[in-house]
Write an enzyme that holds these catalytic residues in place. Structure first.
Site, mmCIF file in Angstrom:
data_model
loop_
_atom_site.group_PDB
_atom_site.id
_atom_site.type_symbol
_atom_site.label_atom_id
_atom_site.label_comp_id
_atom_site.label_asym_id
_atom_site.label_seq_id
_atom_site.Cartn_x
_atom_site.Cartn_y
_atom_site.Cartn_z
ATOM 1 N N SER A 89 1.510 -7.603 -6.253
ATOM 2 C CA SER A 89 0.661 -6.484 -6.673
ATOM 3 C C SER A 89 0.879 -5.230 -5.838
ATOM 4 O O SER A 89 0.685 -4.112 -6.330
ATOM 5 C CB SER A 89 -0.814 -6.884 -6.604
ATOM 6 N N ASP B 37 -9.124 -3.930 1.215
ATOM 7 C CA ASP B 37 -9.393 -5.370 1.176
ATOM 8 C C ASP B 37 -8.471 -6.147 2.107
ATOM 9 O O ASP B 37 -8.433 -7.370 2.076
ATOM 10 C CB ASP B 37 -9.280 -5.906 -0.251
ATOM 11 N N HIS C 244 -4.283 -4.782 -0.354
ATOM 12 C CA HIS C 244 -3.855 -3.757 -1.301
ATOM 13 C C HIS C 244 -4.028 -2.362 -0.693
ATOM 14 O O HIS C 244 -5.108 -2.016 -0.225
ATOM 15 C CB HIS C 244 -4.644 -3.890 -2.610
#
Length: 200
Positions: free
Chosen positions: A12, A172, A175
Site C-alpha cells: 500500500s 498509523d 502509511h
C-alpha cells in the site's frame, strides 16, 4: 533514445490508490519521484495494498516481468510483519528471504537494475514497538540481499526513524503522510536516480 522503463513494486505504501488514478501512479512517493524526474523514464506502479512478499511472488510474472523493465524498485515487508500481529500469520525470516530472492533472481538474470527499499515501521502505538522484533530481521535480510544482488539500497527505515516525528511521517506508523512521502521520494532519488543514465 527510448527512455528506460522504471517499475515500482510493493504494497500500500507504493500503491497509494494508483489503481483508481488515470495516470496509474497513485498519490504517494512514486508520484513525487516521477514529477521530480519527469521525462527521464517510463514509469509504472505495480503496488497493491496489503501485499506480502508471497503476494508479490504470486503476481510477479504478470505484473513485473512481462513489462521487461530496465529498473525495478521493491518496497515490501511490513505486511509480512503486520499479519503476524493481526491474524497470526507468521512469515519466518527464511521464508521472507526465499520469497524475496524469487523476485530478484529472474531480474538479475536479465541484468535489470535493482533498487531495494528497506521496509519501515515508525511506531506510534505502544504495541507497534513489539513489531520491531519481527521486522528488524527482515530489514537486515533486505540489506544483505542488496549486497548479494548489487542493488541500490534505500535506507528508508533508518532515515525515516531518524527524523524523530513518527506520527507526522506516518500517522498509523506505516502509511506515509504527504510529508513522509516527500521524504521517501527525496531519499529514493538521492540513492537511485544515478541508475537511470546507465540503463538508457
Amino acid at each position: 533514445m527510448t527512455p528506460p522503463t522504471v517499475l515500482f513494486a510493493g504494497d500500500s505504501i507504493t500503491d497509494c490508490d494508483r489503481r483508481t488514478d488515470p495516470a496509474g501512479l497513485g498519490d504517494g512517493y512514486v508520484l513525487r519521484i516521477t514529477r521530480a524526474l519527469a521525462g527521464q523514464a517510463r514509469w509504472i506502479n505495480r503496488g497493491i495494498s496489503g501485499d506480502t512478499t508471497r503476494d508479490l511472488r504470486d503476481r510477479w510474472a504478470h505484473d513485473v516481468l512481462a513489462e521487461h523493465p530496465s529498473l525495478v524498485s521493491v518496497l515490501v515487508g511490513v505486511n509480512d510483519t503486520w499479519r503476524r500481529y493481526d491474524s497470526g500469520t507468521v512469515t519466518t525470516p527464511a521464508r521472507f528471504q526465499a520469497n524475496y530472492r524469487a523476485l530478484l533472481d529472474p531480474l538479475a538474470a536479465e541484468g535489470t537494475a535493482l533498487v531495494l527499499v528497506e521496509p519501515f515501521l515508525l511506531p506510534v502505538r505502544a504495541e507497534q514497538v513489539e513489531w520491531r522484533e519481527d521486522l528488524e530481521p527482515k530489514i537486515d535480510i533486505v540489506r544483505d540481499l542488496a549486497r548479494d544482488y548489487r542493488a541500490v539500497l534505500v535506507p528508508a527505515d533508518t532515515a525515516l526513524n531518524a527524523v524523530g516525528d513518527p506520527a507526522g511521517l506516518a500517522p498509523d506508523g506505516v502509511h506515509l503522510s504527504p510529508h513522509g512521502a516527500d521524504l521517501l521520494a527525496k531519499l529514493w532519488i538521492g540513492h537511485a536516480a544515478p541508475l537511470l543514465a546507465p540503463v538508457r
